[in-house]
Structure formats: C-alpha cells, structure tokens
Design a protein around this motif. Sequence first.
Motif, PDB file in Angstrom:
ATOM      1  N   LEU A  72      94.725  14.725  56.386  1.00  0.00           N
ATOM      2  CA  LEU A  72      94.279  15.594  55.294  1.00  0.00           C
ATOM      3  C   LEU A  72      94.460  14.938  53.924  1.00  0.00           C
ATOM      4  O   LEU A  72      94.107  15.529  52.906  1.00  0.00           O
ATOM      5  CB  LEU A  72      95.048  16.916  55.332  1.00  0.00           C
ATOM      6  N   GLY A  73      95.009  13.718  53.910  1.00  0.00           N
ATOM      7  CA  GLY A  73      95.206  13.007  52.656  1.00  0.00           C
ATOM      8  C   GLY A  73      96.500  13.346  51.948  1.00  0.00           C
ATOM      9  O   GLY A  73      96.640  13.100  50.739  1.00  0.00           O
ATOM     10  N   GLY A 173      94.645  23.318  54.495  1.00  0.00           N
ATOM     11  CA  GLY A 173      93.676  23.009  53.447  1.00  0.00           C
ATOM     12  C   GLY A 173      93.816  23.947  52.264  1.00  0.00           C
ATOM     13  O   GLY A 173      93.737  23.535  51.096  1.00  0.00           O
ATOM     14  N   LYS A 174      94.040  25.243  52.543  1.00  0.00           N
ATOM     15  CA  LYS A 174      94.219  26.228  51.476  1.00  0.00           C
ATOM     16  C   LYS A 174      95.543  26.023  50.747  1.00  0.00           C
ATOM     17  O   LYS A 174      95.613  26.072  49.516  1.00  0.00           O
ATOM     18  CB  LYS A 174      94.162  27.640  52.055  1.00  0.00           C
ATOM     19  N   ASN A 177      95.264  22.831  48.668  1.00  0.00           N
ATOM     20  CA  ASN A 177      94.045  22.697  47.858  1.00  0.00           C
ATOM     21  C   ASN A 177      93.227  21.465  48.258  1.00  0.00           C
ATOM     22  O   ASN A 177      92.756  20.704  47.415  1.00  0.00           O
ATOM     23  CB  ASN A 177      94.389  22.641  46.359  1.00  0.00           C
ATOM     24  N   VAL A 178      93.090  21.274  49.569  1.00  0.00           N
ATOM     25  CA  VAL A 178      92.254  20.173  50.091  1.00  0.00           C
ATOM     26  C   VAL A 178      91.255  20.763  51.090  1.00  0.00           C
ATOM     27  O   VAL A 178      91.050  20.229  52.183  1.00  0.00           O
ATOM     28  CB  VAL A 178      93.107  19.046  50.738  1.00  0.00           C
ATOM     29  N   GLU A 179      90.629  21.844  50.707  1.00  0.00           N
ATOM     30  CA  GLU A 179      89.738  22.560  51.616  1.00  0.00           C
ATOM     31  C   GLU A 179      88.503  21.743  51.997  1.00  0.00           C
ATOM     32  O   GLU A 179      87.994  21.869  53.117  1.00  0.00           O
ATOM     33  CB  GLU A 179      89.331  23.895  51.003  1.00  0.00           C
ATOM     34  N   ASP A 180      88.020  20.913  51.096  1.00  0.00           N
ATOM     35  CA  ASP A 180      86.856  20.080  51.426  1.00  0.00           C
ATOM     36  C   ASP A 180      87.202  19.095  52.537  1.00  0.00           C
ATOM     37  O   ASP A 180      86.428  18.903  53.488  1.00  0.00           O
ATOM     38  CB  ASP A 180      86.370  19.320  50.191  1.00  0.00           C
ATOM     39  N   ARG A 181      88.362  18.467  52.422  1.00  0.00           N
ATOM     40  CA  ARG A 181      88.792  17.518  53.452  1.00  0.00           C
ATOM     41  C   ARG A 181      89.050  18.257  54.770  1.00  0.00           C
ATOM     42  O   ARG A 181      88.690  17.760  55.848  1.00  0.00           O
ATOM     43  CB  ARG A 181      90.055  16.782  52.996  1.00  0.00           C
ATOM     44  N   ALA A 182      89.645  19.435  54.694  1.00  0.00           N
ATOM     45  CA  ALA A 182      89.877  20.234  55.905  1.00  0.00           C
ATOM     46  C   ALA A 182      88.564  20.571  56.589  1.00  0.00           C
ATOM     47  O   ALA A 182      88.445  20.485  57.824  1.00  0.00           O
ATOM     48  CB  ALA A 182      90.643  21.504  55.547  1.00  0.00           C
TER      49      ALA A 182
END
Length: 326
Positions: A72-73, A173-174, A177-182
């Motif tokens: 997820l980075g 992701g929520k 705050n990495v919802e795009d990657r999720a």
Amino acid sequence: MRNLVSLLLALLMAALPLAALAETDAHYPVTISNYDGYIESNKGAVVEQTFEACPERIVSVSQPNTELLILLGLGDQIVATAHRRSPDYEPVETEYNAIPQMTNDNEYPSKEVVVAAEPDIIISWGSLFEGKYLGSVTEWHEKGVHTYLMSNTVPGLGNRKVSWIINDIENLGKIFNVEDRAAELIADIENRIAAAAERTASIPEEERPRVATVQFMYENEYGGRASTDLTADIITLSGGICLDDAGGRMSLETLIGLNPDIILVVNQFTAPAADTIAAMKANPSLQRIEAVKNDRFLVIEHAAFYCGGFRTIEAIEALSELMAGV
C-alpha cells in the motif's frame, strides 16, 4: 520578465504543500469498524474507532499484514514488526527487511516492547490482543493508540474468506488516506481471481479435483485445517472441492478415506513443507492416496493461508493451474 516567472513558480511551489495538506484535512476524520481480539472479556467484539489524522508510526505484528502495508506504500511508516513464519516475499523483500524486528521469528512482542516503539497504531492478528500479550484493544484506545485486527484472524466471525482481505485493504486505504492505491490492489486481486476461476470453469462438477490440506505430519496422525479456514476458500475459488472438515490432529486413516486428488501443504519455519511431503511419500499406508501416488502436492506459505494477502492470490492461481492439468 524572468523575475516575474521566478516569482510565479515560487508561489506555485509554496502552494502545492498547502493544497496537499488541505486534501488530507478534508479526508479526516475517518471512522472504521474493527474488532477486539481473543481476550475473554471482549472477545471478537465490534469496536469503532475515529481517526482524526493519518497514523504516522505503525507497529505491524505478523508478516502478511506487514507485506500488505508495504504494498500500500506505507513501508516508511512502519517503525517495527515481528512474528515472521514464512520465507521472505520477493516483491517486498528489501523493504520488509529494512524494518526493525522486535522479536525472533515466530514470536510475539511483549507489551513493554510495543510501548517502547511509540506507535500511533498497532496492526496485527486477533491472537496478539489477549491477556498474556497485549490485552484488549480498548486498553490501547484509552492510551490514544489505535488498533486494526486483520479480519481473517478475528475469533467468531465465521468462515474465513478472501473477500475479507479485500475488506481489510479498503479499510487500511481509508485509515491511511491511500484509497487510490488500495483500489488498484483490489482490482488486481479481483481480476486474478476471475482469471483463476475461468481456468477451471470447463471442468465438469463431477470431475473437479478434491483437495485436502495438511499442515503437520505425526507418527500415526496428521494435522489438517478446518472447513472454516482460509484454505477452504482458496480451494473453492481455485475451482476445486474442499475436503477439509474439522481440522486439528486426525488419524492417517481419515486422510486415506478422503483420498484427495491434490494435497495443499502448509509451509512454515517450524514445519517445513518439504519435510511434510517427504513423510507422506515415505509412509507405505499413504501410497493409495491419489495425490501421493501422482505426486500432486502444492505448497502454500503460512502467510498465505492465515490472515492472507497477495500470497493468497498467488496460491489460488497456482492451485487453479494444477487443477487444470489434473
């Protein structure tokens, strides 16, 4: 003119961090429903948490969730990890081994060691949150430390399944705050599972390979997995028929009676799959089993079948490929 351009560029560069900060502020607060662990006073209970900001210091206890966080980075935010039971996962090997380890392999850290790491959030298995380890998640929340338990490790939720891995990725992701990657990871998982199902779709129901899971071999018994385990969903999604039932220590006669076409063999440091397979091949009474007779074994890492992650998806792919050739 050059001075004007330089001034405009400087103003633009100064505005970018402010824009990013505004976007982050707009994302929070975030409320997530998760669970408590194995502590008897609150075992498996639903627990809501509200995140006012992105956690910056992660203690991630157990290998599969640490691997997911890296994918997820979020590797740079993991300040410590522990409890490794499988060999390194090549896609994240370098980042994983750069994270400080709090314990020896296969060990949980003590509460004191976790406190010393100064986490904002602890991400782990349900079994870490019990009396002899870290206690209830509510104790940590009272101290201002968030928790997240991976769904396939929480007691009392029913049959474990791959869809819960997707749910965890969505929640993480929520939280971070990495919802795009999720969303990218979830799309990859769903596409690969669909491809695995397509690979075995043409096999008639009555010809679908029958699969049993073996984790340990004893003198006159074997250690199997239950129909509630993630292994059952892995087998089903691959296109096979799962023979796993009660799990635990069972007689070799039970395995002979099941007569699986394929045996899924769990690999972990304390019980290498190579030794388990060798023991089955060396036992004369097991030579009647189709899987043993035809050398139809598939090794699955402990990190893939318990908790789960991208290794789980690879296991589904590998099993479907083996089934297509049966």
